[in-house]
Write a protein that holds these residues in place. Sequence first.
Motif, PDB file in Angstrom:
ATOM      1  N   ASN A  39      71.156  11.890  63.798  1.00  0.00           N
ATOM      2  CA  ASN A  39      70.419  13.326  63.805  1.00  0.00           C
ATOM      3  C   ASN A  39      70.327  13.935  61.992  1.00  0.00           C
ATOM      4  OD1 ASN A  39      72.417  14.904  63.792  1.00  0.00           O
ATOM      5  ND2 ASN A  39      72.290  15.747  65.345  1.00  0.00           N
ATOM      6  N   ALA A  40      70.478  12.825  61.356  1.00  0.00           N
ATOM      7  CA  ALA A  40      70.903  13.532  59.539  1.00  0.00           C
ATOM      8  C   ALA A  40      69.446  13.646  59.113  1.00  0.00           C
ATOM      9  CB  ALA A  40      71.854  11.849  59.231  1.00  0.00           C
ATOM     10  N   ALA A  41      68.563  12.698  59.825  1.00  0.00           N
ATOM     11  CA  ALA A  41      66.498  13.349  59.034  1.00  0.00           C
ATOM     12  C   ALA A  41      66.657  14.875  59.387  1.00  0.00           C
ATOM     13  CB  ALA A  41      66.365  11.749  59.967  1.00  0.00           C
ATOM     14  N   MET A  42      66.709  14.828  60.953  1.00  0.00           N
ATOM     15  CA  MET A  42      66.771  16.381  61.753  1.00  0.00           C
ATOM     16  C   MET A  42      67.250  17.079  60.927  1.00  0.00           C
ATOM     17  SD  MET A  42      66.979  14.862  65.347  1.00  0.00           S
ATOM     18  CE  MET A  42      66.746  15.631  66.244  1.00  0.00           C
ATOM     19  N   ILE A  43      68.532  16.998  60.672  1.00  0.00           N
ATOM     20  CA  ILE A  43      68.822  18.838  59.815  1.00  0.00           C
ATOM     21  C   ILE A  43      68.932  18.080  58.875  1.00  0.00           C
ATOM     22  CG2 ILE A  43      71.736  19.246  59.231  1.00  0.00           C
ATOM     23  CD1 ILE A  43      72.794  17.633  61.441  1.00  0.00           C
ATOM     24  N   LEU A  44      68.753  17.042  58.291  1.00  0.00           N
ATOM     25  CA  LEU A  44      68.250  17.111  56.492  1.00  0.00           C
ATOM     26  C   LEU A  44      66.483  18.049  56.655  1.00  0.00           C
ATOM     27  CD1 LEU A  44      68.865  16.374  53.342  1.00  0.00           C
ATOM     28  CD2 LEU A  44      67.793  14.339  54.035  1.00  0.00           C
ATOM     29  N   ALA A  45      65.658  17.432  57.838  1.00  0.00           N
ATOM     30  CA  ALA A  45      64.628  17.748  57.151  1.00  0.00           C
ATOM     31  C   ALA A  45      64.144  19.317  57.497  1.00  0.00           C
ATOM     32  CB  ALA A  45      63.394  17.314  58.127  1.00  0.00           C
ATOM     33  N   LYS A  46      65.270  20.676  58.570  1.00  0.00           N
ATOM     34  CA  LYS A  46      65.257  21.304  58.815  1.00  0.00           C
ATOM     35  C   LYS A  46      65.480  22.249  57.174  1.00  0.00           C
ATOM     36  CE  LYS A  46      66.421  24.076  63.110  1.00  0.00           C
ATOM     37  NZ  LYS A  46      66.649  23.939  64.153  1.00  0.00           N
ATOM     38  N   GLN A  47      66.544  21.829  57.017  1.00  0.00           N
ATOM     39  CA  GLN A  47      66.793  21.994  55.183  1.00  0.00           C
ATOM     40  C   GLN A  47      65.900  22.116  54.609  1.00  0.00           C
ATOM     41  OE1 GLN A  47      70.440  19.919  54.306  1.00  0.00           O
ATOM     42  NE2 GLN A  47      72.172  20.967  55.492  1.00  0.00           N
ATOM     43  N   GLN A  48      64.994  20.919  54.391  1.00  0.00           N
ATOM     44  CA  GLN A  48      64.815  20.579  53.217  1.00  0.00           C
ATOM     45  C   GLN A  48      62.694  21.129  53.947  1.00  0.00           C
ATOM     46  OE1 GLN A  48      64.913  17.144  51.677  1.00  0.00           O
ATOM     47  NE2 GLN A  48      67.076  17.218  50.633  1.00  0.00           N
ATOM     48  N   ARG A  49      63.245  21.562  54.719  1.00  0.00           N
ATOM     49  CA  ARG A  49      61.692  21.885  55.813  1.00  0.00           C
ATOM     50  C   ARG A  49      60.572  21.076  55.373  1.00  0.00           C
ATOM     51  NH1 ARG A  49      61.076  27.662  56.126  1.00  0.00           N
ATOM     52  NH2 ARG A  49      63.263  28.579  55.181  1.00  0.00           N
ATOM     53  N   ALA A  50      60.589  19.712  55.522  1.00  0.00           N
ATOM     54  CA  ALA A  50      60.299  18.533  55.548  1.00  0.00           C
ATOM     55  C   ALA A  50      60.227  18.027  57.041  1.00  0.00           C
ATOM     56  CB  ALA A  50      60.846  17.519  55.003  1.00  0.00           C
ATOM     57  N   ASN A  51      59.007  17.012  57.495  1.00  0.00           N
ATOM     58  CA  ASN A  51      59.080  16.312  58.518  1.00  0.00           C
ATOM     59  C   ASN A  51      59.524  15.315  58.998  1.00  0.00           C
ATOM     60  OD1 ASN A  51      58.154  13.890  60.767  1.00  0.00           O
ATOM     61  ND2 ASN A  51      56.045  15.094  60.183  1.00  0.00           N
ATOM     62  N   PRO A  52      60.424  15.723  60.186  1.00  0.00           N
ATOM     63  CA  PRO A  52      61.438  14.780  60.154  1.00  0.00           C
ATOM     64  C   PRO A  52      61.372  13.394  61.090  1.00  0.00           C
ATOM     65  CG  PRO A  52      61.478  16.709  62.215  1.00  0.00           C
ATOM     66  CD  PRO A  52      60.481  16.948  61.386  1.00  0.00           C
ATOM     67  N   ARG A  53      60.781  13.280  61.480  1.00  0.00           N
ATOM     68  CA  ARG A  53      59.917  11.782  61.085  1.00  0.00           C
ATOM     69  C   ARG A  53      60.110  11.090  60.160  1.00  0.00           C
ATOM     70  NH1 ARG A  53      59.511   9.872  67.164  1.00  0.00           N
ATOM     71  NH2 ARG A  53      58.183   8.655  65.739  1.00  0.00           N
ATOM     72  N   GLN A  54      59.191  11.672  59.065  1.00  0.00           N
ATOM     73  CA  GLN A  54      58.750  11.442  57.880  1.00  0.00           C
ATOM     74  C   GLN A  54      60.523  11.015  57.474  1.00  0.00           C
ATOM     75  OE1 GLN A  54      55.912  13.602  55.653  1.00  0.00           O
ATOM     76  NE2 GLN A  54      54.327  12.828  57.491  1.00  0.00           N
ATOM     77  N   LEU A  55      60.881  11.475  57.405  1.00  0.00           N
ATOM     78  CA  LEU A  55      62.054  11.538  55.923  1.00  0.00           C
ATOM     79  C   LEU A  55      62.670  10.496  56.811  1.00  0.00           C
ATOM     80  CD1 LEU A  55      63.270  13.631  53.604  1.00  0.00           C
ATOM     81  CD2 LEU A  55      64.589  15.129  55.983  1.00  0.00           C
ATOM     82  N   ALA A  56      62.917  10.407  58.330  1.00  0.00           N
ATOM     83  CA  ALA A  56      63.155   9.719  59.757  1.00  0.00           C
ATOM     84  C   ALA A  56      63.517   8.145  57.985  1.00  0.00           C
ATOM     85  CB  ALA A  56      63.580   9.253  60.487  1.00  0.00           C
ATOM     86  N   ALA A  57      61.630   7.649  58.143  1.00  0.00           N
ATOM     87  CA  ALA A  57      61.406   7.053  57.688  1.00  0.00           C
ATOM     88  C   ALA A  57      61.874   6.483  56.634  1.00  0.00           C
ATOM     89  CB  ALA A  57      59.496   6.204  57.576  1.00  0.00           C
ATOM     90  N   GLN A  58      61.598   7.773  55.615  1.00  0.00           N
ATOM     91  CA  GLN A  58      62.736   7.405  54.143  1.00  0.00           C
ATOM     92  C   GLN A  58      63.440   6.463  54.582  1.00  0.00           C
ATOM     93  OE1 GLN A  58      61.587  11.356  52.810  1.00  0.00           O
ATOM     94  NE2 GLN A  58      59.199  10.169  51.995  1.00  0.00           N
ATOM     95  N   ILE A  59      64.317   7.601  55.330  1.00  0.00           N
ATOM     96  CA  ILE A  59      65.439   7.135  54.752  1.00  0.00           C
ATOM     97  C   ILE A  59      66.739   5.683  55.709  1.00  0.00           C
ATOM     98  CG2 ILE A  59      68.149   7.658  55.965  1.00  0.00           C
ATOM     99  CD1 ILE A  59      67.002  10.039  56.561  1.00  0.00           C
ATOM    100  N   ILE A  60      65.463   5.197  56.289  1.00  0.00           N
ATOM    101  CA  ILE A  60      65.330   4.150  56.692  1.00  0.00           C
ATOM    102  C   ILE A  60      64.698   2.759  55.815  1.00  0.00           C
ATOM    103  CG2 ILE A  60      64.336   2.399  58.951  1.00  0.00           C
ATOM    104  CD1 ILE A  60      64.047   4.188  60.725  1.00  0.00           C
ATOM    105  N   GLU A  61      63.874   3.319  54.601  1.00  0.00           N
ATOM    106  CA  GLU A  61      63.622   2.700  54.100  1.00  0.00           C
ATOM    107  C   GLU A  61      64.753   2.519  52.829  1.00  0.00           C
ATOM    108  OE1 GLU A  61      60.098   3.611  51.474  1.00  0.00           O
ATOM    109  OE2 GLU A  61      59.561   3.551  54.001  1.00  0.00           O
TER     110      GLU A  61
END
Length: 582
Positions: A39-61
């Motif tokens: 759930n790292a993308a969700m925690i990170l998204a909260k910290q950075q006020r970003a969209n979690p699913r988008q962030l997840a896609a960037q992490i996967i890249e």
Amino acid sequence: MTLAAQLEARLRPALAHFGFADARVQPATDARFGDYQTNAAMILAKQQRANPRQLAAQIIERLDVADLCAPPEIAGAGFINFRLLPTALESQLPALAADPRLGVPAPEQPQTILIDFSSPNVAKPMHIGHIRSTILGDALARSAAFLGHRVVRDNHIGDWGTQFGMLLHAWKTERDPAALATDPLGEMERLYKLISARSKEDPATLDAVHQELVKLQAGDEENLGIWREMQRLSQAQFDAIYARLGITFDITLGESFYNPWLKDTAQQLRTVGIARESEGALCVFSDATLPEKDDPFLISRDGQWIPLPALVQKADGAANYTTTDLATLDYRQRTYAPHAILYVTDGRQQHHFRQLFAIFRRWQPAAAARLDHVWFGTILGPDGRPFKTRSGETIRLADLLDEAEERAFAIVTEKNPTLPEAERREIARVIGLGAVKYADLLPNRQSDYTFSWDKMLALTGNTAPYLQYSHVRIQSIFRKADADPAAQQAPVSVADPAERALAMKLFQFGELLPQILADHRPNLLCNYLYELASLFHSFFEACPVLKAEPDLRASRLTLCALTARTLKEGLALLGIGVPERM
Ligand code: ARG
């Protein structure tokens, strides 16, 4: 490295790119979504006020896992799911099958862990209340040792205290030598109850009791001699129970061992200003460093916080349980320099330990030991009240174990009437003890549980006999195959979903075991073993072993052998054996 650790190692650099260090991967809650998730993308998204699913896609890249998993998928609010490739599992299974530690990683820093458990009281039979401390402490000690820590098993026998006034007076005036010879603890308990009742009504008895206690504390030879005899008789009976349960200790030091340091402990606390005099006694009060609701030296009465000091020396100069525990802590600190001390007792001692730990921290702020009260709930009878005999007495541990073996014997006899009796007895011993231990370890330790012979001895469901039976069943496959389980090192195929699910579970033993110590919960291991056995049975139904063509047969026998070893080792960590047959 465990599968989770491998995924975490891959995830770390990808997350570091986003300035996030906490690469944590967990087994997926639902197998349909894969094997592991983060759930790292969700925690990170909260910290950075970003969209979690988008962030997840960037992490996967940025993730390089192609050799381990299928392309990771995004699910729900931003989970990243991993599904391991069969080739990854298959290439790593031989190493797991050859690993004597069954995939359990060695600790980065081996620790010294002192476990204070069992700790019965002299002159009282061990009863059902002691079973939880004994079995839970033993399972924690075994798990910690298997993980690679240095464990000190310490039996802190209750061998000192005001009860010896009663016991000495009773011993001198009422003891029945014949009863003492056949059932010493029973007789001592009778003596104690008799005089305790009498001294409530008769001031002369109370006075005599007091005199005996004063003489003992002053070192009177006769009283010390009787006290030692009571200790010796008690220890012999404790040892008989420990031998039966397969439990050992590294040190057995009674409370009395710490007597020489008690005065000094209280005085030190006074000198440094932690304890002060109150109505002639020495007490420790709140230092107002904690919120009131968390302060063990305050209690709420009618909406007011009032002092609840800890007594460390009574007005008559005598020490108490707290003083003894402080001196004991100091001794353990000096002698073993432990990283952690676990106290395994009943939940009713929570307040005592909260005060104890707080006083010790104030007294020795530099001491590094982590102090944990590993407490447990009550064993209840069918009526929902603490489990008692029909006549309302506490249940003696020895009687409980006898009954467990008797009941198991009836079951074994029904199933295998033709086995020689000695063999049936031995199987029943292993099953009966295993059932009692497992029933005690399975519930969350902090909840009360209802004692049920039928449930704990059942051959199906989450019970020790079911796990033991699963092990026996695998052994019989090897007997039929005329093969040695220890020699199974064939390449393993996980093409069938049932093979894959079983292999995945086997890989996770090494992920699970360290978690037991994180929160002192052997029940996690019980549930793991139950899931493992269930997956094994599904596998065995879906996948022919002995009738498979030679390569597949060897592959499946290797899975069988690894399952058996994991079951046996897991049960051993709970202090439970496996019978040869059932
Ligand atoms: N003897 C105590 C009892 O039976 C338990 C002692 C636990 N250990 C300790 N260091 N206080 O309740």
